[in-house]
Every structure is written in C-alpha cells, then in structure tokens.
Write an enzyme that holds these catalytic residues in place. Structure first.
Site, PDB file in Angstrom:
ATOM      1  N   SER A   1       0.592  -1.275  -0.213  1.00 30.51           N
ATOM      2  CA  SER A   1       0.020  -0.193  -0.367  1.00 30.51           C
ATOM      3  C   SER A   1       0.677   1.019   0.151  1.00 30.51           C
ATOM      4  CB  SER A   1      -0.755   0.082   0.845  1.00 30.51           C
ATOM      5  OG  SER A   1      -1.720   0.958   1.520  1.00 30.51           O
TER       6      SER A   1
ATOM      7  N   HIS B   1      -2.137  -1.257  -4.464  1.00 35.29           N
ATOM      8  CA  HIS B   1      -3.694  -0.524  -4.952  1.00 35.29           C
ATOM      9  C   HIS B   1      -3.852   0.489  -4.930  1.00 35.29           C
ATOM     10  CE1 HIS B   1      -4.234  -0.292  -0.722  1.00 35.29           C
ATOM     11  NE2 HIS B   1      -3.778  -1.660  -0.831  1.00 35.29           N
TER      12      HIS B   1
END
Length: 243
Positions: free
Chosen positions: A125, A148
């Site tokens: 992340s 993501h």
C-alpha cells in the site's frame, strides 16, 4: 523530558554490541539505531518502518505502528547531523495513513545524504512509495509488495469534491512512485487496478524478483547487499567532494 532532548541524549549515549555501537533506547522507543563501528568507519543511521503507518489518529496499543511524528523529526536530525554518513531504511509494513506515509517518503527522498531502502517481509500500500524513496532500493527474495488504489474507510460523503480529492491523492502517489523508480505510470496504474489477482480487492501482489522486473525496485538482495551499496554511495559522495 522533551522528544527533542530525548533524541539528543540518546544519540550521545551509545553502548557497544557486536562490533557496532547500538543505542538500545533508540531501538526500544523508535525502532532506530546508529551503526558507527563498521570496518569502513562510516556512521549509518538505520530507520526501521514496521507494522502500520500511524498518522493523525492513534491506533490501538495492540497494533504495531511506525509513528510519523517520531520519524519525521528524526529524519531532519539525520540531515543536519554532519557525523552521519548515510541512511538505511528497513521496511516491513502493511501500509497505513496515506498522507503520513507519503510525507515520510518525501522526507526520505529529500535527504541529501546517501540512502538505501530494503523491503523485508512486505512493503504494501503506502509502503510502495516508501520503498522507492531511497537512492537505490532492494527487496528480499521472498518479500512482497501489494500495489492497490487508495482505500477509504468509514463513511464518505458522495460529493464531487471528495472524489476529486481522493483522485488527486492517488495521482500524488502515482507521480511520486514513478519519479523514484523505473516503472512507467501506465504500467503502475494497471498493477493498481488489476481485478484478477486479489479475491476481495483490486490490485497486484509482487514477490521479490517480480518487483525488480517491473522496474518498481532496483535490485533483489538482503542486508549485506544493501549495506555494501550504501557504502559505495558514500564513497562516491566523499570522492566527489574531494575532487
């Protein structure tokens, strides 16, 4: 005792351990150490970013966190301390507060001294821009990175301004990552918005060599390779000053 004074006192109070002067207080309180008795005589500040990046809200005391209010002033101290030759960043993070993580990444990248990042375990992340913030970046053979798009927790007002802000924040992450790695923006977006890999989410999982082949990380390696690379960068800097 204030945080600033605590840093100063701890930097001056070192104990000898395994041929390196390691400050046990700094490790316990902030996950950071100073290696200053290596064979080359360089002083290396080691920053350990683990667990979840804690931002503007306090997380549960049961959660392993890296607090940005600790890390940012410590990085400023590294920049200003003339005796420190380089920075080694060790990463094993699940991500966390987006703006705080990006602020730390910006801070690391702006340090004028040689810096090397090593992903151990995971750099997920917001850990992705943190992982690429060094001059040279490494990933362990079995380490993973999850790429993501931004996740927004809790209730979000469905108004145009909110979505525009999230989109701009996403672009900041994309632009930073592209600027500090060899991956192009289109490929990175494709990784982020991949719908075929994660069962309950969108995004991609990269393991070791995959992150290098895609240009996100520079090299596969461990602590030995990362330190040797950092020593080489310090040598180059010192030699350029001499010449």
């Amino acid at each position: 005792m204030s945080f600033k004074n605590n840093i100063v006192n701890k930097e001056d109070d070192k104990i000898s351990s395994n041929d390196s002067n390691v400050d046990s207080g700094i490790i316990k309180d902030f996950g950071q150490i100073l290696l200053n008795n290596n064979e080359r005589g360089y002083k290396i500040h080691v920053l350990n970013i683990i667990g979840e990046i804690e931002g503007h809200e306090n997380l549960s005391p049961m959660t392993k966190t890296s607090k940005y209010e600790h890390i940012i002033p410590m990085l400023a101290a590294v920049e200003e301390n003339k005796s420190i030759d380089g920075l080694l960043v060790l990463l094993n993070t699940v991500g966390g507060d987006v703006e705080s993580g990006l602020a730390i990444a910006e801070m690391i990248s702006s340090i004028s001294k040689p810096k090397v990042c090593l992903v151990l375990g995971g750099g997920h992340s917001i850990g992705v821009p943190l992982a690429v913030s060094g001059d040279v970046t490494f990933i362990a053979q079995t380490a993973t990175m999850i790429v993501h798009p931004i996740r927004v927790g809790g209730m979000v007002l469905g108004v145009k301004q909110n979505f525009e802000y999230i989109e701009k924040l996403q672009d900041r992450i994309l632009d930073f990552t592209v600027a500090h790695s060899n991956v192009d923006k289109l490929s990175l977006k494709e990784l982020m918005f991949n719908t075929k890999e994660l069962t309950k989410d969108i995004g991609s999982i990269l393991v070791g060599e995959q992150a290098v082949k895609l240009g996100l990380i520079d090299k596969v390696g461990g602590i030995k390779e990362a330190l040797n690379q950092l020593y080489d960068l310090i040598n180059l800097r010192k030699n350029s000053k001499i010449s």
